[in-house]
Design an enzyme around this catalytic site. Structure first.
Site, PDB file in Angstrom:
ATOM      1  N   GLY A   1       0.805  -1.214   0.000  1.00 24.06           N
ATOM      2  CA  GLY A   1       0.000   0.000   0.000  1.00 24.06           C
ATOM      3  C   GLY A   1       0.839   1.265   0.000  1.00 24.06           C
ATOM      4  CB  SER A   2       0.019   4.637   1.263  1.00 24.68           C
ATOM      5  OG  SER A   2      -1.264   4.629   0.711  1.00 24.68           O
ATOM      6  CB  THR A   3       4.554   1.708   3.260  1.00 23.73           C
ATOM      7  OG1 THR A   3       4.127   0.504   2.668  1.00 23.73           O
ATOM      8  CG2 THR A   3       3.927   1.864   4.616  1.00 23.73           C
TER       9      THR A   3
END
Lengths: 589, 126
Positions: free
Chosen positions: A292-294
């Site tokens: 995801g956004s990491t």
């Protein structure tokens, strides 16, 4: 006189007497030779017989040496034992010497009632020379059996592996089988390296092997373990995992994956968890996830390093981006023009896609290769899984990949990349064995420039002060931690589910002098209280903050509340053009 | 001549016989002592390995932490907050040295029988 008589006797008689005497002598010599040949023959025969006798050194197909073989103790980086050998008695029987099987069975079962009577009877009957009855007893039980005085029963001292820390480092240490051979984790790795060879040669028997020092810090490991265990009650998580890496040496300080197993009872690794099979694997090395956004940190690092994106650039995030039938939109949409640092702070998918497009999709794919995201992780654990990264990026695949969907890597890949991003762009292979900075330096491999690294540090800290990492920063005040959240929707029955998510937090601290990088995963977290949220900042973020707060003092990092430190992180380009969103407290210069 | 030689030889043989016999028994005894010692060493090594394992177990953070939690209330233990850390240079500097002349004047006044504080009190009460 005799001469005269000899002369008198006829010649023939004289000859006869001589002959008969010499014949007698010859016969005697022959007898002596015969006797000697007989004696020496017997000796030679006996020698041949002795030489051909096979000495029984094996115990049920295994050499005695292998059974008493020892393993080197495993220490953590501060010298605390994580695995030691203890010497315990094992009970064996010599059935051919047992007089009354029935009596032996009855007597044995008074001390070892868990043994099946029929099995034991069959075991003790017959003409075999050696059978195991029960291995690895406690000394007290062995004493009681000894007191029974059953003939034909005896003990062998065996080495048994003992893990004093119990479950805490189970996935790192792995396990050994009953013959003291490594079957998982570092134990297996040690065998593959050299211990097995020593054991085979019988050299590992009864001798103290040099201890092996791991990079793990048992205290940090304990803190991470207890905090991750806490997520099961606090957020009703179904699984959790975390890893902390020293950014300069690549040493893994802590690695936890829950649910886990008890290395003192290796069979527990195959137990069901919550009615499901195969849940106790190591999520850090052999689990691969859409992070995801990491993953946006990776996209930003690549884009800024390519020189085509600057922190002060603006990107249009007013409308979602259409790819054929699909439209990609933002989760917390601002729907306005965002600067680069705002895109990071608000975790805008649209902005990140535009940043990736400014860099170029093929260059983005090449950057992932440079980071080793598409190669299996190089780590000393046998439990590994290959990442899944498409060989070639189409427009839409590149777009989703830029915010961490459509490609799966292990959390350790992420931790290694984060470590490189904050360590002046120097990537260092991760290891579980102790290593100092001097030994790590020749392994450094530059992946981004030191200037880009400084900008990434700024973005991470900005996100902790102002963005989705603020809940983490509130927990770990004074330790200058920064990071990026990621709330990835899990694929359930072939579709992304919005209710089942994987919360990830990738962080580093202290950012003014980066030393440690950490990745925390919380699987399917739920709200802690009705007021709280389910996004990563609420769970993985807070867990990260609590871990930093507890481990930083142990690692010699002093808290510092001075705002100067945060201001020093602001890159010159930002300081010169103070934008309205720049809330790091930069004075208008 | 031969007889004396024979007697000497016989005596030597008997002495050697007795010597070998004694040696054999001595060796047997030493061997059994050795086996006994080996068994003792083996047992002590086994005990030692157990004690070492015990020590390692007792030192594990996973063993110490629950004990700390158990006695938290009784001992008033709390986790350290970041604000509670300090540095040596955060400590205040030592106070400047006292005014020597003023002190000397005070002691001289006291020696001559005048208590300045008493004077002040009297002055205030008037």
């Amino acid at each position: 006189m005799s001469l005269a008589s000899e002369a008198a006797v006829p010649t023939i008689a004289l000859e006869g007497s001589r002959k008969s005497r010499s014949q007698l002598t010859r016969a005697r010599i022959r007898w002596v030779i015969f006797g000697l040949i007989l004696v020496f023959g017997v000796i030679a025969g006996r020698l041949v017989q002795l030489g051909s006798v096979v000495v029984e050194t094996s115990i049920e197909g295994q050499t005695r040496d292998a059974i008493t073989a020892t393993r080197p103790p495993i220490l953590d980086r501060n010298g605390l034992e994580m695995a030691v050998d203890i010497r315990v008695p094992s009970l064996f029987a010599e059935p051919r010497r047992i007089i009354d099987v029935e009596e032996a069975v009855t007597a044995l079962r008074t001390v070892l009632p868990e043994l099946d009577a029929d099995w034991l009877r069959r075991r003790l009957t017959g003409d075999r020379g050696f059978v195991w009855v029960k291995r690895e007893l406690t000394p007290a039980v062995a004493d009681r059996i000894f007191q029974l005085g059953i003939p034909g029963l005896d003990f062998v001292t065996e080495s048994k592996r003992f893990y004093p820390g119990g479950r805490e480092a189970s996935h790192i240490l792995g396990a050994v089988n009953i013959d003291n051979q490594g079957i998982a984790g570092i134990e297996k790795n040690m065998d593959d390296r050299d211990v097995a060879l020593l054991q085979e040669l019988g050299l590992a028997r009864d001798r103290a092997l040099a201890p092996v020092s791991l990079s793990i810090d048992a205290r940090v490991q304990h803190v991470m373990y207890s905090e991750l265990l806490d997520t099961f009650t606090r957020y009703k998580a179904i699984a959790a995992a975390g890893v902390m890496v020293d950014v300069r040496t690549g040493e893994v300080l802590a690695m936890v994956s829950l649910p886990d197993f008890d290395p003192n009872n290796p069979a527990s690794a195959f137990e069901l968890y919550d009615g499901k099979k195969d849940q106790r694997f190591n999520r850090i090395t052999s689990g691969i996830y859409e992070l995801g956004s990491t993953f946006k940190t990776v996209t930003f690092a690549g884009a800024i390093d390519s020189g085509r994106v600057r922190l002060t650039d603006n990107f249009d995030a007013r409308f979602g981006i259409r790819f054929g039938r699909f439209t990609i939109d933002d989760f917390h949409g601002k729907h306005r023009v965002l600067s680069t640092s705002e895109v990071y702070k608000y975790s805008s998918n649209i902005g990140t896609i535009r940043i990736m497009q400014a860099m170029g999709k093929d260059e983005f794919r090449a950057f992932l290769t440079k980071l080793g995201m598409d190669k299996p992780m190089q780590i000393e654990l046998p439990e590994r899984r290959n990442p899944v990264v498409p060989e070639k990026f189409s427009e839409i695949v590149a777009a989703t990949a830029s915010f961490g969907h459509g490609l799966s890597v292990s959390p350790l890949h992420m931790a290694k990349a984060m470590a490189a991003f904050v360590n002046d762009g120097m990537m260092v292979p991760v290891t579980l064995y102790k290593r100092d900075e001097a030994a790590a330096r020749p392994l450094y491999e530059p992946v981004i420039s030191p200037q880009t690294s400084a900008q990434i540090r700024y973005l991470m800290r900005l996100n902790a002060i102002d963005g989705s990492g603020s809940r983490m920063d509130r927990e770990a005040r004074g330790y200058r931690t920064g990071g990026k959240t990621g709330t990835a929707e899990k694929v359930v029955d072939g579709r992304y589910s919005s209710s089942k998510t994987l919360a990830v937090f990738a962080s580093a601290f202290p950012l003014d002098d980066p030393q440690y990088a950490m990745v925390i995963l919380v699987d399917e977290p739920q709200k802690e209280t009705p007021q709280s949220g389910t996004t990563a900042g609420w769970n993985a973020g807070e867990v990260t903050g609590r871990i930093v707060k507890r481990v930083a003092p142990m690692l010699g990092i002093a808290p510092d509340f001075s705002e100067m430190l945060d201001q020093a992180l602001v890159p010159a380009s930002m300081a010169r053009a103070p934008a309205p969103e720049n809330r790091l407290g930069v004075p208008s210069l | 001549m031969i007889r004396t030689l024979n007697v000497i030889l016989v005596c030597t043989s008997i002495a050697a016989l007795v010597g070998v016999y004694g040696l054999k028994y001595a060796v047997e005894e030493t061997a059994s002592t050795k086996v006994e010692l080996e068994r003792l060493i083996d047992k002590q090594q086994a005990d030692l390995s157990m004690l070492k394992a015990d020590w390692a177990y007792l030192n594990q953070p996973s063993h110490v932490a629950p004990i700390v939690v158990r006695h938290e209330a009784a001992l008033g233990l709390k986790p350290v907050r970041p604000e509670q850390f300090g540095r040596l240079d955060n400590l205040p500097m030592r106070k400047p040295a006292p005014d020597k002349a003023a002190l000397d004047a005070l002691f001289e006044a006291l020696d001559s029988g005048i208590d300045p504080i008493e004077q002040l009190i009297i002055g205030a009460s008037q």
